[in-house]
Design a protein around this motif. Sequence first.
Motif, PDB file in Angstrom:
ATOM      1  N   PRO A   1       0.832  -1.213   0.000  1.00 43.49           N
ATOM      2  CA  PRO A   1       0.000   0.000   0.000  1.00 43.49           C
ATOM      3  C   PRO A   1       0.866   1.263   0.000  1.00 43.49           C
ATOM      4  CG  PRO A   1      -0.687  -1.531   1.731  1.00 43.49           C
ATOM      5  CD  PRO A   1       0.592  -2.068   1.166  1.00 43.49           C
ATOM      6  N   MET A   2       0.582   2.155  -0.930  1.00 45.44           N
ATOM      7  CA  MET A   2       1.333   3.402  -1.053  1.00 45.44           C
ATOM      8  C   MET A   2       0.711   4.434  -0.120  1.00 45.44           C
ATOM      9  SD  MET A   2       3.941   3.790  -2.899  1.00 45.44           S
ATOM     10  CE  MET A   2       5.021   4.946  -3.694  1.00 45.44           C
ATOM     11  N   PRO A   3       1.534   5.253   0.541  1.00 46.01           N
ATOM     12  CA  PRO A   3       0.929   6.318   1.353  1.00 46.01           C
ATOM     13  C   PRO A   3       0.210   7.302   0.443  1.00 46.01           C
ATOM     14  CG  PRO A   3       3.297   6.579   1.258  1.00 46.01           C
ATOM     15  CD  PRO A   3       2.993   5.290   0.576  1.00 46.01           C
ATOM     16  N   ARG A   4      -0.719   8.048   1.031  1.00 45.56           N
ATOM     17  CA  ARG A   4      -1.351   9.091   0.235  1.00 45.56           C
ATOM     18  C   ARG A   4      -0.341  10.181  -0.079  1.00 45.56           C
ATOM     19  NH1 ARG A   4      -6.409   9.980   3.945  1.00 45.56           N
ATOM     20  NH2 ARG A   4      -4.820   9.290   5.410  1.00 45.56           N
ATOM     21  N   LEU A   5      -0.679  11.029  -1.004  1.00 51.43           N
ATOM     22  CA  LEU A   5       0.279  12.072  -1.396  1.00 51.43           C
ATOM     23  C   LEU A   5       0.673  12.935  -0.212  1.00 51.43           C
ATOM     24  CD1 LEU A   5      -0.906  13.171  -4.914  1.00 51.43           C
ATOM     25  CD2 LEU A   5       1.027  11.759  -4.257  1.00 51.43           C
ATOM     26  N   ARG A   6       1.898  13.455  -0.299  1.00 47.30           N
ATOM     27  CA  ARG A   6       2.541  14.189   0.771  1.00 47.30           C
ATOM     28  C   ARG A   6       1.637  15.288   1.351  1.00 47.30           C
ATOM     29  NH1 ARG A   6       8.350  15.476   1.201  1.00 47.30           N
ATOM     30  NH2 ARG A   6       8.748  14.806  -0.899  1.00 47.30           N
ATOM     31  N   ASP A   7       0.903  15.975   0.483  1.00 47.79           N
ATOM     32  CA  ASP A   7       0.116  17.097   0.978  1.00 47.79           C
ATOM     33  C   ASP A   7      -1.237  16.659   1.536  1.00 47.79           C
ATOM     34  OD1 ASP A   7      -0.777  18.283  -2.356  1.00 47.79           O
ATOM     35  OD2 ASP A   7      -0.744  16.296  -1.433  1.00 47.79           O
ATOM     36  N   ASP A   8      -1.503  15.349   1.512  1.00 50.26           N
ATOM     37  CA  ASP A   8      -2.694  14.843   2.199  1.00 50.26           C
ATOM     38  C   ASP A   8      -2.426  14.778   3.695  1.00 50.26           C
ATOM     39  OD1 ASP A   8      -3.988  12.515  -0.268  1.00 50.26           O
ATOM     40  OD2 ASP A   8      -4.421  14.631   0.137  1.00 50.26           O
TER      41      ASP A   8
END
Lengths: 313, 313
Positions: B153-160
């Motif tokens: 699972p990839m983390p959500r985008l940095r600005d999330d």
Amino acid sequence: ALPLPKTTRALTYDAHGSPTRALTLARDLPLPPLGARGALVRWLAAPVNPADLNVVEGVYPLRPASFPAVGGNEGVGVVVRLAADAGDVVVEVGDVVVPAAPGPGGVGGTWREWAVVDASRLRVAPSDLPLAETAQMSVNPPTAFRMLHDFVPMPRLRDDDDDDANLHAVALNAPTSAVGRAAIQLCAMYGVPSVALLRPRAAETEYDADARELKRLGASVVIRDDGAAHRDRETRELLASLPPIKLALNGVGGASSRSLASLLAPRGVVVTYGGMGRKPVEIPVGKSIFEDIEHRGFWLTRWLRDEEAARRR
Amino acid sequence: ALPLPKTTRALTYDAHGSPTRALTLARDLPLPPLGARGALVRWLAAPVNPADLNVVEGVYPLRPASFPAVGGNEGVGVVVRLAADAGDVVVEVGDVVVPAAPGPGGVGGTWREWAVVDASRLRVAPSDLPLAETAQMSVNPPTAFRMLHDFVPMPRLRDDDDDDANLHAVALNAPTSAVGRAAIQLCAMYGVPSVALLRPRAAETEYDADARELKRLGASVVIRDDGAAHRDRETRELLASLPPIKLALNGVGGASSRSLASLLAPRGVVVTYGGMGRKPVEIPVGKSIFEDIEHRGFWLTRWLRDEEAARRR
């Protein structure tokens, strides 16, 4: 009743090293009192697994809790005494028993005559099985059983109401190993064809005898594991007559694992449980990319640990 | 309007073989009429992927429908004419377009100036991207994207609103390849550290320049991919400062894949998408058994086929 022993003979080691040098025969290793949960066990037989030697060498990811340590992970014994309140246990005095699990969930070293162990870590064994087989039932047969069930769905037993549409075949190397022999017999029981990759022996008569023995155990096809033989015509025809090979059990690595992987049908799984060839597992790139061959590892100790954790949740 | 062409120049082959011998420049390959669903496309640029050469050689699992065949799987073009009733399509005359998919779901060979293709197999491309990059967007960047998302699972985008507890790092070899460069940039975008295994170059200055370029793209650590270097002290300290490496992207095989696997944290996954080293994938036995390292393959063509099948169900 005769007085119970206060000490035991045991194969112990004070530091990791080559087993032939590190192990000594202790003649008077003290036995602790039974305590609250203890069982006094008279061990009758214990095998020497490659993994047991790796533990003594210190190259196995499990290490003894303290030194002097006693070697061995498996065995068969008889319960001679049981603490009055041993808790939630399934054994009774007089039972033939085996460790519930190898490694940390087990009873500690089994290369000894007597031991006081946590009674909850013993399981009753069938008393009509020969001692040598009983002593070896905690590691290799369950490893074969789990690998046959956990990666590719196994058909129901032959005498059930079978759906042959899902039938597949299983390939394995190291077929004369304890895991291999168990896997071949389990496959035969399930009605699943098995393909055994057998290494060439020093003498051809020896190879033929081993091949016959594997067929007697239930192997459907025996192939010479020399890196290329499975491509000859007779072998190709034999393989073509089988259902697709969806599962491969690898106890060797190197070229042998490559041969195993090359036998697999698309979306098949190679499961590695040993590395007797002391070479990395090899998976052909094309099989991996274009046929979605998967490679996994299996370690009974981890499986037991995960089960234990799941039970506690 | 000027009259439209009836023929085109194209790089064609009549039989499989070495690309330098098999390919010829056809000057008058006929163009069929638009038909019911057709689009006339002026191709502007098309890359030469290793896989394209393998298709010409006949060693790739996809083959042209017929001969003479046109090489190439990707490209960028402009829609010049569209059949009056082209059906369910998203393109218009004047659009900059790319094939919706490589291989059988795509538009056929792209090494040509003009083509009449099924309009439903075109997608609008951003018109502000340089042609060279646009021509290469259908295979390698989506391969990197899917491999980063489909296995761990990839983390959500940095600005999330991030949950750093699940942060992991990604390792890859062939980092200067198109897939590698895309993966490094995507990781940087997601805030996921990336570890690039870079092969030694003929000259040290060349290695240093490539390493700097990879860092500029966003690589967190660059390690010399010589089979052992990742074990030196500086590298160990760098690696220790990262979150656990849970995913490794392998485009090489052989010793390089072994190095990748050895970097992985327990339960990590190696995903193979290429075999530029022409050696089998190697997974250390101990990592596999004791640390549950998994190995999988990825092929965009299969992924697209599976998606298509799932959509139809």
